[in-house]
Scaffold this active site. Structure first.
Site, mmCIF file in Angstrom:
data_model
loop_
_atom_site.group_PDB
_atom_site.id
_atom_site.type_symbol
_atom_site.label_atom_id
_atom_site.label_comp_id
_atom_site.label_asym_id
_atom_site.label_seq_id
_atom_site.Cartn_x
_atom_site.Cartn_y
_atom_site.Cartn_z
ATOM 1 N N HIS A 186 1.539 5.206 -2.052
ATOM 2 C CA HIS A 186 1.050 6.256 -3.012
ATOM 3 C C HIS A 186 2.303 6.842 -3.593
ATOM 4 O O HIS A 186 3.108 7.525 -3.027
ATOM 5 C CB HIS A 186 0.059 7.277 -2.357
ATOM 6 C CG HIS A 186 -1.137 6.712 -1.695
ATOM 7 N ND1 HIS A 186 -2.172 6.638 -2.448
ATOM 8 C CD2 HIS A 186 -1.364 6.062 -0.439
ATOM 9 C CE1 HIS A 186 -3.168 5.966 -1.759
ATOM 10 N NE2 HIS A 186 -2.515 5.740 -0.319
ATOM 11 N N LEU A 187 2.312 6.511 -4.769
ATOM 12 C CA LEU A 187 3.761 7.191 -5.621
ATOM 13 C C LEU A 187 3.429 8.565 -6.329
ATOM 14 O O LEU A 187 4.379 9.172 -6.587
ATOM 15 C CB LEU A 187 4.123 6.130 -6.599
ATOM 16 C CG LEU A 187 4.942 4.985 -6.080
ATOM 17 C CD1 LEU A 187 5.374 3.932 -7.214
ATOM 18 C CD2 LEU A 187 5.942 5.345 -5.318
ATOM 19 N N ARG A 188 2.014 8.995 -6.289
ATOM 20 C CA ARG A 188 1.994 10.201 -6.768
ATOM 21 C C ARG A 188 2.259 10.517 -8.263
ATOM 22 O O ARG A 188 2.166 11.752 -8.771
ATOM 23 C CB ARG A 188 2.499 11.425 -6.133
ATOM 24 C CG ARG A 188 2.354 11.267 -4.356
ATOM 25 C CD ARG A 188 0.730 11.357 -4.286
ATOM 26 N NE ARG A 188 0.764 11.386 -2.675
ATOM 27 C CZ ARG A 188 -0.300 11.057 -1.888
ATOM 28 N NH1 ARG A 188 -1.331 10.672 -2.500
ATOM 29 N NH2 ARG A 188 -0.510 11.342 -0.582
ATOM 30 N N ASP B 54 1.013 2.625 3.827
ATOM 31 C CA ASP B 54 0.186 3.688 3.280
ATOM 32 C C ASP B 54 1.178 5.003 3.248
ATOM 33 O O ASP B 54 0.650 6.177 3.441
ATOM 34 C CB ASP B 54 -0.878 4.070 4.245
ATOM 35 C CG ASP B 54 -2.124 4.832 3.722
ATOM 36 O OD1 ASP B 54 -1.938 5.194 2.358
ATOM 37 O OD2 ASP B 54 -3.145 4.885 4.319
ATOM 38 N N ASN C 79 -4.916 6.327 -6.984
ATOM 39 C CA ASN C 79 -5.525 7.848 -6.835
ATOM 40 C C ASN C 79 -4.401 8.902 -7.399
ATOM 41 O O ASN C 79 -4.165 9.837 -6.811
ATOM 42 C CB ASN C 79 -5.943 8.109 -5.523
ATOM 43 C CG ASN C 79 -4.835 7.843 -4.633
ATOM 44 O OD1 ASN C 79 -3.900 7.113 -4.678
ATOM 45 N ND2 ASN C 79 -5.026 8.507 -3.248
ATOM 46 N N HIS D 141 3.192 14.191 0.899
ATOM 47 C CA HIS D 141 2.541 15.505 0.809
ATOM 48 C C HIS D 141 3.669 16.522 0.859
ATOM 49 O O HIS D 141 4.608 16.460 1.644
ATOM 50 C CB HIS D 141 1.581 15.643 1.743
ATOM 51 C CG HIS D 141 0.156 14.889 1.529
ATOM 52 N ND1 HIS D 141 -0.331 15.047 0.315
ATOM 53 C CD2 HIS D 141 -0.336 13.991 2.334
ATOM 54 C CE1 HIS D 141 -1.534 14.263 0.483
ATOM 55 N NE2 HIS D 141 -1.462 13.712 1.601
ATOM 56 N N ASN E 97 -5.760 9.233 7.329
ATOM 57 C CA ASN E 97 -6.991 8.786 7.152
ATOM 58 C C ASN E 97 -6.789 7.113 6.935
ATOM 59 O O ASN E 97 -6.376 6.727 5.979
ATOM 60 C CB ASN E 97 -7.728 9.418 6.339
ATOM 61 C CG ASN E 97 -9.227 8.903 6.128
ATOM 62 O OD1 ASN E 97 -9.803 8.602 7.152
ATOM 63 N ND2 ASN E 97 -9.744 9.116 5.040
ATOM 64 N N HIS F 36 -5.504 -0.629 5.562
ATOM 65 C CA HIS F 36 -5.318 0.180 6.863
ATOM 66 C C HIS F 36 -6.129 0.169 7.832
ATOM 67 O O HIS F 36 -6.957 1.173 8.230
ATOM 68 C CB HIS F 36 -5.148 1.723 6.392
ATOM 69 C CG HIS F 36 -6.091 2.328 5.386
ATOM 70 N ND1 HIS F 36 -7.336 2.379 5.480
ATOM 71 C CD2 HIS F 36 -5.726 2.868 4.182
ATOM 72 C CE1 HIS F 36 -7.844 2.740 4.491
ATOM 73 N NE2 HIS F 36 -6.810 3.122 3.683
ATOM 74 N N HIS G 42 0.724 -1.311 -0.198
ATOM 75 C CA HIS G 42 -0.107 0.159 0.278
ATOM 76 C C HIS G 42 0.894 1.323 0.101
ATOM 77 O O HIS G 42 1.156 1.659 1.111
ATOM 78 C CB HIS G 42 -1.011 0.011 1.252
ATOM 79 C CG HIS G 42 -1.927 1.093 1.221
ATOM 80 N ND1 HIS G 42 -3.240 0.643 1.476
ATOM 81 C CD2 HIS G 42 -2.107 2.353 0.483
ATOM 82 C CE1 HIS G 42 -3.977 1.961 1.288
ATOM 83 N NE2 HIS G 42 -3.369 2.585 1.182
HETATM 84 ZN ZN LIG Z 1 -7.198 4.346 2.053
#
Ligand SMILES: [Zn+2]
Length: 424
Positions: free
Chosen positions: A63-65, A306, A95, A310, A279, A233, A61
């Site tokens: 996020h590589l953006r 996760d 996402n 940012h 979150n 998560h 899990h």
């Molecule tokens: Zn999530």
């Protein structure tokens, strides 16, 4: 490149191995494990005395953006952070901008990751088109393009009928579904866990039942459709209880948690610390205890990060408007090793949760040091103490609640497909 790793403590839960051995890598595969192996000519020798030699860590899990938000992270910087943290494979969430809901975006990620030549990057495709929750995504196309799961992570699939269809369709396609379990009506305008601390800080709370009720729904839909479901998560004691009971009654449910949920409570938010805003939100001490128990008894299958990078400008703002999420790739290993030091897990159980089981859930055929398996290996020095410093992190973003914190344990070599891609 061929490689002989000498005298390391080889820990491989897939074979029940935990002893000091040598490990020979040839042609990108595990060739042999045994005592006093001799080095064939031209082989590079890596001395691992006093170190752990484990199946390459897998983070399911991340996020590589990339594409779209490369100012936060991109496939290269994210891969650098992964291998520095000991990860040989990561699964990246859809996402991005655009969303990973077609083969073009999935193909872009896979080819850029190959070009970077660091860790394996497995894209997760979206569950619904554009992750909008209105129509199912083209799961067949996504699977063919290399996606290893489907998910609308970042937000829940609010419509239970849509989730039912998604589970049925994904079962037919034989692709795992990962759900972001959250009942938005109960979340409302909440920005942290609802409890004593939120009241004291005057911040709007998110009740634990917002997660519990959504986990219960997805577990019931999995049971009804006889489809596997993976819950992302997990952060509450209620969710752990629901998943434990579901497993006992034969529901095909798996789940993950993240290091912050077994390490921190909502106390970390005090001082309006936006690096403690995520979150689901950080919960309370009894939730942390339940997460640890869930990891111990196997209710919780996997530790994922996760990893949610940012930019400082999105975090260095008023708590209510700060973005959710923290980076995690470079701190997950020491925070998870602490579970071993504290007697929550054995080192073998930890490697099961950080490598073998995530591989199994996503059907990656990794997470093992068996002869013939891809030579994805992490060499860990469990005794090194170090301090988390922003300018030493490989990730483009620095949004970690552990800046300035002392950690113990680190990856000293990360080996992917037989190649040493990171060495410390
Ligand atoms: Zn999530």
């Amino acid at each position: 490149m061929n490689l002989l790793i000498k005298n390391g403590r080889v820990i491989d839960p897939s074979q029940g191995v935990d002893e000091v051995l040598d490990l020979l890598v040839e042609g990108g595969l595990i060739k042999e494990t045994g005592k006093n192996l001799s080095a064939p000519s031209g082989v590079e020798v890596l001395d691992a005395a006093g170190k752990y030699v484990v199946p390459g860590l897998i983070d399911m899990h991340v996020h590589l953006r990339d594409p779209g938000l490369e100012y936060k992270e991109d496939i290269v910087s994210g891969s650098q952070a992964a291998v520095a943290g000991g990860f040989t494979s990561i699964a990246c969430m859809p996402n991005t901008q655009p969303v990973i809901d077609n083969k073009t975006v999935a193909g872009y990620i896979i080819s850029k990751a190959k070009e970077a030549g660091l860790c394996n990057v497995f894209p997760v495709g979206s569950l619904t088109a554009g992750s909008k929750g209105e129509f199912l995504a083209e799961m067949g196309e996504l699977k063919e393009a290399g996606c290893v799961a489907v998910s609308d992570d970042g937000k829940p699939v609010c419509n239970a009928e849509m989730m039912r269809r998604a589970l049925e369709y994904a079962r037919g396609m034989d692709i795992p579904v990962i759900t972001h379990a959250e009942e938005l009506a109960l979340v409302g305008a909440g920005v942290m866990n609802e409890g004593f601390t939120s009241t004291e800080l005057g911040l709007k709370g998110i009740p634990r039942v917002a997660e519990d009720i959504a986990v219960a729904r997805d577990v019931m839909l999995a049971e009804y459709t006889n489809s596997p479901v993976h819950i992302a998560h997990v952060s509450t004691k209620g969710a752990v209880r629901i998943i434990r009971n579901a497993k006992l009654s034969g529901v095909r449910v798996t789940c993950e948690t993240a290091p912050h949920y077994f390490t921190l409570t909502d106390d970390a938010v005090r001082g309006y610390n936006t690096n403690a805003k995520m979150n689901p939100p950080l919960r309370e001490a009894d939730d942390v205890a339940a997460i640890r128990e869930g990891l111990q008894d196997g209710t919780i299958d996997a530790i994922a990060t996760d990893h949610a990078p940012h930019h400082n400008d999105e975090k260095d703002v008023e708590f209510n408007v700060a973005m959710n999420g923290i980076i995690g790739l470079e701190t997950s290993l020491p925070l998870s090793l602490a579970l071993v030091e504290q007697g929550v897990l054995s080192i073998s159980q930890l490697m099961d949760r950080m490598s073998f089981r995530p591989s199994h859930i996503l059907n990656l055929g990794r997470g093992t040091l068996k002869t013939g398996a891809p030579a994805d290996i992490t060499v860990i020095d469990p005794s090194v103490e170090w301090v988390v410093e922003a300018d030493k992190l490989a990730s483009k973003s620095k949004n970690s609640p552990w800046l300035g914190t002392k950690m113990k344990g680190v990856a000293v070599a990360t080996i992917v497909g037989g190649t040493i891609v990171f060495k410390r």
